[in-house]
Design an enzyme around this catalytic site. Structure first.
Site: not given
Ligand code: ADP
Length: 196
Positions: A14, A89, A128, A134, A145
């Protein structure tokens, strides 16, 4: 003028596609994950609160996430469109986004669902972890996750499908090919790229 969401499991690509689509459609990409990570790096209060959830592979509570997105979506540069990556989400976040958009008199144009097989995703995320370091890309946290995605985010697909908004795109293969697939799917829905 395009208002779109990107949905998909962790590691589907994404973030990578968001940057490219943002350039192609001339709209700002808003990634909640990037915003949280920037806050962690800067040591802000929000960053301190978010970090504990992120490192455990949990979602940051809606109470923190919704306010952040509401304020970002009220910025002037998104009045002509946006691309949201990683939000909503949870179903509560869907409700919040509906309300934010209703207040500004706007509606979503499309939800891009990027799909990828779990084996491929685990390989990507492990890579990654090495490339970017990360703290949420360790094996245990990755597994968690996924569970959280299946439980809390996958149900959003049927919500948006019932609204007729979802286009599904295969996230496997070269980055350029995936972008091209998405652009083709969006064009088929009548969404035009701005003339460069
Ligand atoms: P990925 O898609 O690989 O999980 P992201 O960078 O989108 O990585 O998200 C990393 C972390 O940030 C998530 O695991 C969560 O803890 C937090 N996060 C991101 N977006 C949201 C959201 N909309 N609601 C709650 N937590 C979020």
């Amino acid at each position: 003028m395009t208002r779109m969401l990107l949905i998909g499991p962790p590691g589907a690509g994404k973030g990578t596609q968001a940057v490219r689509l943002s350039a192609a459609y001339g709209v700002p990409a808003i990634s909640t994950g990037d915003i949280f990570r920037a806050n962690v790096e800067q040591g802000t209060e929000l960053g301190l609160q978010a970090k504990q959830f992120m490192d455990a592979g949990k979602y940051v509570p809606d109470s923190l996430t919704n306010d952040l997105v509401r304020s970002r979506l009220n910025d002037h540069d998104v009045s002509e469109g946006f691309l949201l990556d990683g939000y909503p989400r949870t179903s509560a976040q869907v409700d919040e986004l509906d309300e934010i958009l209703a207040q500004s008199g706007h509606a979503l144009d499309v939800v891009v669902l990027i799909v990828a097989e779990k084996d491929e995703i685990v390989t990507r995320l492990s890579k990654r972890a090495i490339d970017q370091g990360r703290s949420d890309d360790t094996e245990d946290v990755i597994r968690h996750r996924f569970e959280v995605y299946e439980e809390q985010t996958a149900p959003l697909i049927s919500i948006y499908t019932s609204r007729g908004l979802v286009v599904e795109v295969d996230g496997l293969g070269a980055v350029d090919d995936v972008t091209a697939r998405i652009v083709t799917a969006l064009t088929a829905r009548g969404l035009a790229q701005p003339v460069a």
